[in-house]
Design a protein around this motif. Structure first.
Motif, PDB file in Angstrom:
ATOM      1  N   VAL A  18       0.836  -1.199   0.000  1.00  0.00           N
ATOM      2  CA  VAL A  18       0.000   0.000   0.000  1.00  0.00           C
ATOM      3  C   VAL A  18       0.871   1.249   0.000  1.00  0.00           C
ATOM      4  N   GLU A  19       1.919   1.188   0.764  1.00  0.00           N
ATOM      5  CA  GLU A  19       2.830   2.325   0.941  1.00  0.00           C
ATOM      6  C   GLU A  19       3.492   2.758  -0.368  1.00  0.00           C
ATOM      7  N   VAL A  20       3.721   1.823  -1.288  1.00  0.00           N
ATOM      8  CA  VAL A  20       4.438   2.149  -2.524  1.00  0.00           C
ATOM      9  C   VAL A  20       3.532   2.357  -3.739  1.00  0.00           C
ATOM     10  N   CYS A  21       2.258   2.069  -3.604  1.00  0.00           N
ATOM     11  CA  CYS A  21       1.333   2.168  -4.743  1.00  0.00           C
ATOM     12  C   CYS A  21       1.134   3.631  -5.149  1.00  0.00           C
ATOM     13  N   PRO A  22       1.479   3.988  -6.387  1.00  0.00           N
ATOM     14  CA  PRO A  22       1.354   5.383  -6.815  1.00  0.00           C
ATOM     15  C   PRO A  22      -0.077   5.813  -7.144  1.00  0.00           C
ATOM     16  N   VAL A  23      -1.011   4.858  -7.257  1.00  0.00           N
ATOM     17  CA  VAL A  23      -2.378   5.215  -7.638  1.00  0.00           C
ATOM     18  C   VAL A  23      -3.426   4.808  -6.601  1.00  0.00           C
TER      19      VAL A  23
END
Length: 111
Positions: A18-23
């Motif tokens: 979740v922390e790295v998801c750009p969208v």
């Protein structure tokens, strides 16, 4: 192509992805996460972050069911955009196969 979350996430629910998801295409259930296939931009950064290897590209054979599963629950669960505490017993469930019988349809809290 899109990415999906499979039953390896059940009862683990690490949120490193979740922390790295750009969208912000992750949605939270009571005991697992799903990805909205319609929102996923196929960047793949989440796959590398999952410590239980529950995130896979939809191009793998035999996971068509998981695309539908992820879409169904992404449509009814709240979006999650920040990392949350991992369940206390998550490591106990890491690597346990075939956890679908433990799945809860209940939504998580979201963020």
């Amino acid at each position: 192509m899109t990415y999906i979350v499979n039953d390896a996430c059940i009862k683990c629910k690490y949120t490193d992805c979740v922390e790295v998801c750009p969208v912000d295409c992750f949605y939270e259930g009571e005991n697992m996460l799903v990805i909205n296939p319609e929102e996923c931009i196929d960047c793949g950064v989440c796959e590398l972050e999952c410590p239980v290897e529950a995130i896979l590209p939809d191009t793998q054979e035999g996971i068509e069911h998981w695309v539908e599963f992820n879409q169904k629950y992404a449509n009814i669960w709240p979006v999650i955009t920040v990392m949350i505490d991992t369940p206390a017993d998550a490591d106990d469930w890491k690597g346990v196969p075939n956890k679908i019988s433990l799945f809860s349809e209940k939504p998580g809290k979201g963020s």
